[in-house]
Enzyme design. Structure first.
Site, PDB file in Angstrom:
ATOM      1  N   GLU A  90      -1.910 -34.042 -46.793  1.00 45.87           N
ATOM      2  CA  GLU A  90      -1.894 -34.791 -45.529  1.00 45.87           C
ATOM      3  C   GLU A  90      -2.211 -33.918 -44.309  1.00 45.87           C
ATOM      4  O   GLU A  90      -1.406 -33.802 -43.386  1.00 45.87           O
ATOM      5  CB  GLU A  90      -0.546 -35.491 -45.339  1.00 45.87           C
ATOM      6  CG  GLU A  90      -0.270 -36.513 -46.405  1.00 45.87           C
ATOM      7  CD  GLU A  90       0.922 -37.417 -46.094  1.00 45.87           C
ATOM      8  OE1 GLU A  90       1.624 -37.164 -45.104  1.00 45.87           O
ATOM      9  OE2 GLU A  90       1.120 -38.395 -46.822  1.00 45.87           O
ATOM     10  N   GLU A 150       0.730 -39.964 -53.801  1.00 50.04           N
ATOM     11  CA  GLU A 150       2.043 -40.418 -53.326  1.00 50.04           C
ATOM     12  C   GLU A 150       2.001 -41.908 -53.043  1.00 50.04           C
ATOM     13  O   GLU A 150       1.005 -42.421 -52.526  1.00 50.04           O
ATOM     14  CB  GLU A 150       2.451 -39.737 -52.002  1.00 50.04           C
ATOM     15  CG  GLU A 150       2.876 -38.309 -52.134  1.00 50.04           C
ATOM     16  CD  GLU A 150       3.292 -37.687 -50.799  1.00 50.04           C
ATOM     17  OE1 GLU A 150       3.788 -38.405 -49.899  1.00 50.04           O
ATOM     18  OE2 GLU A 150       3.116 -36.474 -50.665  1.00 50.04           O
TER      19      GLU A 150
HETATM   20  C1  BG6 Z   1       4.247 -38.002 -46.852  1.00 49.89           C
HETATM   21  C2  BG6 Z   1       4.557 -36.586 -47.212  1.00 49.89           C
HETATM   22  O1  BG6 Z   1       3.931 -38.034 -45.511  1.00 49.89           O
HETATM   23  O2  BG6 Z   1       5.213 -38.962 -46.945  1.00 49.89           O
HETATM   24  C3  BG6 Z   1       5.919 -36.386 -47.857  1.00 49.89           C
HETATM   25  O3  BG6 Z   1       3.549 -35.997 -47.966  1.00 49.89           O
HETATM   26  C4  BG6 Z   1       6.913 -37.278 -47.168  1.00 49.89           C
HETATM   27  O4  BG6 Z   1       6.236 -35.046 -47.796  1.00 49.89           O
HETATM   28  C5  BG6 Z   1       6.508 -38.716 -47.448  1.00 49.89           C
HETATM   29  O5  BG6 Z   1       8.241 -37.064 -47.507  1.00 49.89           O
HETATM   30  C6  BG6 Z   1       7.440 -39.733 -46.846  1.00 49.89           C
HETATM   31  O6  BG6 Z   1       7.594 -39.482 -45.477  1.00 49.89           O
HETATM   32  P1  BG6 Z   1       9.015 -39.374 -44.823  1.00 49.89           P
HETATM   33  O7  BG6 Z   1       8.781 -39.044 -43.397  1.00 49.89           O
HETATM   34  O8  BG6 Z   1       9.658 -40.700 -45.001  1.00 49.89           O
HETATM   35  O9  BG6 Z   1       9.738 -38.306 -45.578  1.00 49.89           O
END
Ligand code: BG6
Length: 479
Positions: free
Chosen positions: A166, A378
């Site tokens: 990201e 993800e």
């Molecule tokens: C992505 C990242 O932005 O989303 C993760 O790669 C992150 O590291 C995930 O934890 C969820 O975002 P957040 O802010 O809810 O932890």
């Protein structure tokens, strides 16, 4: 006939070093920018840090055993640069290298394919101190040096690699809204130049990779929020095009084509904030683009785009980091676009839009624009979970979320997209950067909150659900 995913589909789950490992100062690890940043009062929810996180560093065997029992096909995790090179470069810290070697071996022993992210936001603080980290082009060679060291070390064991996680998020949060290190605000020119350095680090790494592990697979993971124009007024349709050029294609075009979108570049150039790009840079970017194997996609939500008048909202707006629904604010680029909420969709407690078909939309966009295989690196739901007195966690909302997303992903495959992997975020609960430990994503509940806890692991209902999905290769997914 029941629908399934293609044979050898990689059902996976993901994590990142800072969010799970803990052991922030053990075995010779150097400090990272996050180790320092979280010490600044008010930066994270209830001042939470990853110093202990969920102690994966000491419990990785237990965690991998849980993956094996589930039948997980791939585990995506990141390596902390500051463990391998405590000073960002120079001498290698063998003790930490051993940790990752053991983790990888443990995965392989259990038939879990390791998928390694080289950079998930934790930069050695030493490089920040020496030359301002990503702000200096010096970082490019140091990154490539770090990456190639790992390619040699894990050649033959790790086939799937992700260069940067990201890039669009960590640079925006680091140089535009000040919420990530180095905590700068509205440094727009620097922000684009920093991005350019990251692109070059990614590109040179890809080129080096293909020399060292020619059969391996490599790509970057992009946080892709596909956009919908708010309606069919031409001014809003135009805002959508501009939005995509500045917020989506700006990254994906460089990874896949080795060049910036021309319209986006012209806009930024006029504004005086476009990055400086040499001929040599362009040839490096283009060469890497011809070599990447897949587009990594972190998919959480879609966005809505509407024309934003010149005196309209700006890029700075409150973000919901508390889990109090509705506390996030609308942001945008004055004179170009803004991102209002989508009235047709539900949101999470952190105001993230829930849009399963957006995942199919994302895959189709990537397939038609770039014609690349896709790795969903993800996707997941951050939610408040409750552990009952019987130590059970009934996260039916997470099952519903994941089921709906996988269903759409299967549709995308049926419609011609080549998808290699689906990694949920996350395997165990972990530190959600700015949102503390209360925003949970895992299949495995970790008994800890902002203050601490036993760190014991408990399987949630979603754990058993995913186990069945994997066992049947997706046949248990419902419409
Ligand atoms: C992505 C990242 O932005 O989303 C993760 O790669 C992150 O590291 C995930 O934890 C969820 O975002 P957040 O802010 O809810 O932890």
């Amino acid at each position: 006939m029941e629908k399934t995913m293609p044979k050898n589909f990689l059902w996976g789950s993901a994590s990142a070093a800072y969010q799970i490992e803990g052991a922030y100062n053990e075995d010779g690890k150097g400090l990272s920018n996050w180790d320092e940043f979280v010490k600044i009062p008010g930066k994270t929810y209830k001042e939470t840090t990853g110093e202990l996180a969920v102690d994966h560093y000491h419990r990785f065997k237990e965690d991998v055993a849980l993956m094996a029992e589930m039948g997980l096909k791939t585990y995506r995790f990141s390596i902390a640069w500051s463990r391998i090179f405590p000073n960002g470069k120079g001498e290698v810290n063998q003790a930490s290298l051993r940790f990752y070697e053991e983790l990888i071996d443990e995965c392989l022993k259990n038939n879990v394919e390791p998928m390694v992210t080289l950079y998930h936001w934790d930069l050695p603080q030493a490089l920040e101190n020496e030359y301002g980290g990503w702000e200096s082009p010096q970082v490019i060679d140091d990154f490539v040096n770090y990456a190639t060291y790992l390619f040699h070390a894990f050649k033959g064991k790790v086939n799937y690699w992700i260069t940067v996680n990201e890039q669009n998020i960590f640079t925006n949060f680091g140089w535009m809204n000040g919420m990530h290190p180095p905590g700068k605000h509205n440094e727009e020119k620097l922000y684009y130049q920093v991005n350019h350095h990251v692109f070059l680090a990614h590109a040179k790494t890809v080129i080096a990779f293909k020399e060292i592990i020619p059969d391996g697979k490599i790509g970057a993971s992009f946080a892709y929020s596909p956009s919908y124009a708010v309606d069919c007024q031409p001014v809003n349709a135009m805002a959508k095009v501009d939005y995509d050029n500045l917020k989506n294609y700006w990254w994906m075009d460089v990874y896949a084509y080795g060049r910036y979108p021309r319209n986006g570049y012209a806009y930024l150039d006029k504004k005086g904030v476009a990055p400086t790009v040499s001929q040599e840079d362009t040839s490096v970017l283009k060469k890497a683009a011809s070599l990447i194997d897949f587009m990594g996609v972190n998919y959480y939500q879609t966005s809505v785009v509407e024309y934003n008048p010149i005196d309209g909202v700006t890029q700075s707006g409150e973000m919901n980091t508390t889990g109090k629904k509705g506390s996030g604010q609308i942001t945008g680029e004055p004179g170009v676009y803004k991102n209002p909420p989508n009235p047709h969709l539900e949101t999470t407690d952190w105001d993230w839009t829930i849009d399963p078909s957006g995942l199919r939309y994302a895959c189709k966009e990537i397939t038609s624009r770039y014609d690349l295989p896709i790795v969903i690196s993800e996707n997941g739901l951050g939610a408040f979970d409750e552990k009952t007195s019987e130590n059970e966690i009934h996260d039916d909302y997470r099952i519903a979320y994941l089921n709906a997303h996988v269903y759409e992903l299967m549709q995308a495959v049926e419609e011609g997209c080549e998808v290699w992997a689906y990694c949920t975020w996350s395997f165990t609960d972990l530190l959600s950067w700015l949102n503390g430990y209360q925003k949970r994503y895992g299949f495995v509940y970790v008994d800890r909150d902002e203050e601490g806890g036993s760190l014991d692991r408990y399987k949630k209902d979603s754990y058993y659900w995913y186990q069945e999905v994997i066992r049947t290769n997706g046949a248990t997914i419902t419409k």
